[in-house]
Design a protein around this motif. Structure first.
Motif, PDB file in Angstrom:
ATOM      1  N   TYR A  21       7.534   3.614   1.416  1.00  0.00           N
ATOM      2  CA  TYR A  21       7.690   2.164   1.388  1.00  0.00           C
ATOM      3  C   TYR A  21       7.008   1.600   0.138  1.00  0.00           C
ATOM      4  N   ALA A  22       7.672   0.648  -0.498  1.00  0.00           N
ATOM      5  CA  ALA A  22       7.119  -0.032  -1.660  1.00  0.00           C
ATOM      6  C   ALA A  22       6.588  -1.391  -1.222  1.00  0.00           C
ATOM      7  N   VAL A  23       5.347  -1.665  -1.581  1.00  0.00           N
ATOM      8  CA  VAL A  23       4.734  -2.962  -1.304  1.00  0.00           C
ATOM      9  C   VAL A  23       4.749  -3.725  -2.624  1.00  0.00           C
ATOM     10  N   MET A  24       5.386  -4.899  -2.615  1.00  0.00           N
ATOM     11  CA  MET A  24       5.557  -5.676  -3.838  1.00  0.00           C
ATOM     12  C   MET A  24       5.153  -7.128  -3.613  1.00  0.00           C
ATOM     13  N   MET A  25       4.896  -7.817  -4.710  1.00  0.00           N
ATOM     14  CA  MET A  25       4.647  -9.252  -4.641  1.00  0.00           C
ATOM     15  C   MET A  25       5.502  -9.941  -5.685  1.00  0.00           C
ATOM     16  N   GLU A  26       5.907 -11.159  -5.345  1.00  0.00           N
ATOM     17  CA  GLU A  26       6.724 -11.927  -6.276  1.00  0.00           C
ATOM     18  C   GLU A  26       5.852 -12.413  -7.422  1.00  0.00           C
ATOM     19  N   VAL A  27       6.359 -12.285  -8.634  1.00  0.00           N
ATOM     20  CA  VAL A  27       5.637 -12.728  -9.818  1.00  0.00           C
ATOM     21  C   VAL A  27       5.881 -14.225  -9.970  1.00  0.00           C
ATOM     22  N   THR A  28       4.853 -15.006  -9.644  1.00  0.00           N
ATOM     23  CA  THR A  28       4.932 -16.468  -9.744  1.00  0.00           C
ATOM     24  C   THR A  28       3.610 -17.002 -10.257  1.00  0.00           C
ATOM     25  N   VAL A  29       3.588 -18.287 -10.521  1.00  0.00           N
ATOM     26  CA  VAL A  29       2.347 -18.933 -10.939  1.00  0.00           C
ATOM     27  C   VAL A  29       1.669 -19.632  -9.762  1.00  0.00           C
ATOM     28  N   SER A  30       2.192 -19.469  -8.579  1.00  0.00           N
ATOM     29  CA  SER A  30       1.650 -20.088  -7.382  1.00  0.00           C
ATOM     30  C   SER A  30       0.357 -19.401  -6.946  1.00  0.00           C
ATOM     31  N   ASP A  31      -0.507 -20.149  -6.257  1.00  0.00           N
ATOM     32  CA  ASP A  31      -1.735 -19.577  -5.716  1.00  0.00           C
ATOM     33  C   ASP A  31      -1.460 -18.707  -4.495  1.00  0.00           C
ATOM     34  N   GLU A  32      -0.345 -18.977  -3.811  1.00  0.00           N
ATOM     35  CA  GLU A  32       0.003 -18.193  -2.633  1.00  0.00           C
ATOM     36  C   GLU A  32       0.834 -16.991  -3.047  1.00  0.00           C
ATOM     37  N   VAL A  33       0.487 -15.848  -2.489  1.00  0.00           N
ATOM     38  CA  VAL A  33       1.159 -14.605  -2.825  1.00  0.00           C
ATOM     39  C   VAL A  33       2.081 -14.221  -1.675  1.00  0.00           C
ATOM     40  N   GLU A  34       3.326 -13.958  -2.012  1.00  0.00           N
ATOM     41  CA  GLU A  34       4.316 -13.499  -1.031  1.00  0.00           C
ATOM     42  C   GLU A  34       4.431 -11.989  -1.183  1.00  0.00           C
ATOM     43  N   ILE A  35       4.185 -11.266  -0.085  1.00  0.00           N
ATOM     44  CA  ILE A  35       4.264  -9.809  -0.095  1.00  0.00           C
ATOM     45  C   ILE A  35       5.602  -9.371   0.491  1.00  0.00           C
ATOM     46  N   TYR A  36       6.240  -8.415  -0.163  1.00  0.00           N
ATOM     47  CA  TYR A  36       7.503  -7.846   0.296  1.00  0.00           C
ATOM     48  C   TYR A  36       7.301  -6.353   0.503  1.00  0.00           C
ATOM     49  N   ILE A  37       7.912  -5.820   1.551  1.00  0.00           N
ATOM     50  CA  ILE A  37       7.855  -4.389   1.808  1.00  0.00           C
ATOM     51  C   ILE A  37       9.286  -3.882   1.939  1.00  0.00           C
ATOM     52  N   PHE A  38       9.593  -2.851   1.152  1.00  0.00           N
ATOM     53  CA  PHE A  38      10.923  -2.262   1.153  1.00  0.00           C
ATOM     54  C   PHE A  38      10.824  -0.764   1.433  1.00  0.00           C
ATOM     55  N   GLU A  39      11.815  -0.235   2.148  1.00  0.00           N
ATOM     56  CA  GLU A  39      11.912   1.210   2.278  1.00  0.00           C
ATOM     57  C   GLU A  39      12.538   1.742   0.996  1.00  0.00           C
ATOM     58  N   VAL A  40      11.951   2.787   0.461  1.00  0.00           N
ATOM     59  CA  VAL A  40      12.433   3.390  -0.777  1.00  0.00           C
ATOM     60  C   VAL A  40      13.244   4.633  -0.422  1.00  0.00           C
ATOM     61  N   VAL A  41      14.479   4.676  -0.899  1.00  0.00           N
ATOM     62  CA  VAL A  41      15.341   5.831  -0.674  1.00  0.00           C
ATOM     63  C   VAL A  41      15.755   6.365  -2.043  1.00  0.00           C
ATOM     64  N   GLU A  42      15.297   7.588  -2.325  1.00  0.00           N
ATOM     65  CA  GLU A  42      15.612   8.220  -3.608  1.00  0.00           C
ATOM     66  C   GLU A  42      17.098   8.556  -3.674  1.00  0.00           C
ATOM     67  N   ASP A  43      17.696   8.357  -4.847  1.00  0.00           N
ATOM     68  CA  ASP A  43      19.083   8.751  -5.066  1.00  0.00           C
ATOM     69  C   ASP A  43      19.197  10.267  -4.947  1.00  0.00           C
ATOM     70  N   GLU A  44      20.371  10.732  -4.563  1.00  0.00           N
ATOM     71  CA  GLU A  44      20.583  12.172  -4.380  1.00  0.00           C
ATOM     72  C   GLU A  44      20.305  12.975  -5.647  1.00  0.00           C
ATOM     73  N   ASP A  45      20.593  12.389  -6.806  1.00  0.00           N
ATOM     74  CA  ASP A  45      20.371  13.114  -8.062  1.00  0.00           C
ATOM     75  C   ASP A  45      18.925  13.029  -8.542  1.00  0.00           C
ATOM     76  N   GLY A  46      18.098  12.243  -7.831  1.00  0.00           N
ATOM     77  CA  GLY A  46      16.689  12.136  -8.186  1.00  0.00           C
ATOM     78  C   GLY A  46      16.398  11.288  -9.398  1.00  0.00           C
ATOM     79  N   ASN A  47      17.389  10.559  -9.889  1.00  0.00           N
ATOM     80  CA  ASN A  47      17.205   9.749 -11.095  1.00  0.00           C
ATOM     81  C   ASN A  47      16.962   8.278 -10.823  1.00  0.00           C
TER      82      ASN A  47
END
Length: 88
Positions: A31-57
């Protein structure tokens, strides 16, 4: 992390400029934990499941629909970054 940023498009076609904060493993999935790049004081956290491509690229990022996994990954992230971020 190397402060990697990326642009992902959500299901509404809106682009999100996100900064990769961490990658966590939970129940044999990555899982990738990310935050939106903004100038706001509040941080929005996003979590995504990461699925590698079959070719690994590359990888695809998917919205996490499993509430248990979402909470567990966020708890892992909070434990690791409690000295960096203030969580409410």
């Amino acid at each position: 992390m190397d402060n990697q940023t990326m642009v992902l498009t959500n299901e509404d076609g809106e682009e999100l400029n996100l900064k990769l904060l961490d990658v966590c493993d939970y129940k044999d999935k990555e899982y990738a934990v990310m935050m939106e790049v903004t100038v706001s004081d509040e941080v929005e956290i996003y979590i995504f499941e990461v699925v590698e491509d079959e070719d690994g690229n590359g990888a695809s990022y998917y919205e996490v629909e499993d509430d248990e996994a979402l909470e567990a990954v966020f708890d892992i992230f909070k434990d690791e970054y409690q000295d960096v971020f203030s969580f409410e």
